[in-house]
Design an enzyme around this catalytic site. Sequence first.
Site, PDB file in Angstrom:
ATOM      1  N   ASN A  75      26.701  14.777 -17.395  1.00 23.68           N
ATOM      2  CA  ASN A  75      25.172  14.724 -18.013  1.00 23.68           C
ATOM      3  C   ASN A  75      24.013  15.436 -17.752  1.00 23.68           C
ATOM      4  O   ASN A  75      23.920  15.382 -18.998  1.00 23.68           O
ATOM      5  CB  ASN A  75      23.461  13.496 -17.194  1.00 23.68           C
ATOM      6  CG  ASN A  75      24.939  12.020 -17.219  1.00 23.68           C
ATOM      7  OD1 ASN A  75      24.818  11.207 -18.013  1.00 23.68           O
ATOM      8  ND2 ASN A  75      25.524  11.168 -16.323  1.00 23.68           N
ATOM      9  N   SER A 105      33.563  10.906  -8.906  1.00 24.96           N
ATOM     10  CA  SER A 105      32.464  10.332  -9.943  1.00 24.96           C
ATOM     11  C   SER A 105      31.271  10.589  -9.839  1.00 24.96           C
ATOM     12  O   SER A 105      30.427  11.055 -10.576  1.00 24.96           O
ATOM     13  CB  SER A 105      33.112   8.715 -10.368  1.00 24.96           C
ATOM     14  OG  SER A 105      31.948   8.183  -9.149  1.00 24.96           O
ATOM     15  N   ARG A 125      29.816  12.580 -12.983  1.00 23.64           N
ATOM     16  CA  ARG A 125      28.809  11.713 -13.366  1.00 23.64           C
ATOM     17  C   ARG A 125      27.414  12.519 -12.901  1.00 23.64           C
ATOM     18  O   ARG A 125      27.259  12.978 -14.513  1.00 23.64           O
ATOM     19  CB  ARG A 125      28.482  10.029 -12.599  1.00 23.64           C
ATOM     20  CG  ARG A 125      27.308   9.674 -13.277  1.00 23.64           C
ATOM     21  CD  ARG A 125      26.726   8.238 -13.176  1.00 23.64           C
ATOM     22  NE  ARG A 125      27.760   7.017 -12.639  1.00 23.64           N
ATOM     23  CZ  ARG A 125      28.551   7.393 -11.086  1.00 23.64           C
ATOM     24  NH1 ARG A 125      27.726   8.046 -10.197  1.00 23.64           N
ATOM     25  NH2 ARG A 125      29.992   6.722 -11.198  1.00 23.64           N
TER      26      ARG A 125
END
Lengths: 156, 279
Positions: B217, B209, B213
Amino acid sequence: MNINLTLFGQTVTFIVFVWFCLKFIWPHIIKAMEDRKTQIAEGLAAGERGRHEHELAEQRAVEVIRDAKDQAKEILAQAHRRGDEIVEEAKVDGRAEGERMVRAAEAEIEQQMNQAREQLRAEVVTLALQGAQQVLGQEVDENAHRDQLTRLAAQL
Amino acid sequence: MASENPTSTEYIQHHLQNLTLGVHPDGTIGIAHGAEEAREMGFWAIHLDTMFWSIGLGAAFLFLFYRAASKATSGVPGKWQNFVEMVIEFIDNNVRGTFNAKNDLVAPIALTLFVWILLMNLMDLVPVDWIPELAKLIGIPYMKVVPTTDPNATFGMAIAVFVLMIYYSIKEKGFGGFFGELAFQPFPKWMFPVNLLLEGVSLISKPVSLALRLFGNLYAGEMIFILIALLYSGGLIWGAVGGALQWAWAVFHVLIVLLQAFIFMILTVVYLDMAHQEH
């Protein structure tokens, strides 16, 4: 978008960067910051101490000034007292001296009166004889009337 | 743009293609031309652009900070030292607030991650065509300038964090303690296969994660910049709209750039803190 050797390249790069940061950057900066913190704390403490000392010094100065004033007053009073004493002494001395001089003058006057009287006595005989001779128109023997003449002189 | 008159698809694909150096299927070593060739190279290939920009930015960060560190004075700091101290104090406060055990390695890790990722993310704000076009002028066919839009970069960092998590878990709690954490909770001991599965997934999901992440993004942000850049080929009016949109998205993206660097840093510290703690 493929996963390939770049993955481990990045891992190794990251490890090297962290190592460099741990070794050469982080401790130096943190140390400088800690040192400055200590310095500032010390400075503040010193300032506080200085202020405290200043207060104490002011208190001490007030005490010293008060003491000095007291002492000055005392010295002034002593001086006044001493001055009065001196004036008194001078008065007494002056009076004594004056009396002494008056006495000396009186004694001298007395002496001079006596001297004049003695002179007069000595001359009275001669004057009396001369007067008598002129009245009588002849010599009068001094020796014959010596007693009377001496008595006359003694009356002076 | 990519070739002489690229279609939109070609333009986008060109922007998403890393400069990949690897072994071609026929045995020669060279740069992959196109996504197909890059895929055929398999694992034994390297993204030169990702490596160049990440190492360059990281080296710039370390060099500038090292200059401040080597001249650091406890007296009145200069402007640069002041700035560096500000950054370091920010990191230090965050680490102190989050990390409760004693470990001198965590704060430098946090500093490196935060500044490095921030710099790599900031490359996203450079207009998407500038550097690739310049690179094309000197003969480099592909140039992806934002290393954090390459999952290799984000997973690379996440792997290092993951290894450290496991290392400190075992160091602090022993192998038994670490295994116990994985196997003997949350359910009773006799259900340990279920526990192992659950805890294993939650353990693996941490670095995954973390990496996804950041990658997601930044990749999305980059993609939007590329799509906006497409408007420039649509004439004057579309170009003006594109300019306004690019500006607006860049302003918004500054937040994402900063936030994602911070999140990666703070989550790393949190994970390392968990590795140090007994449950």
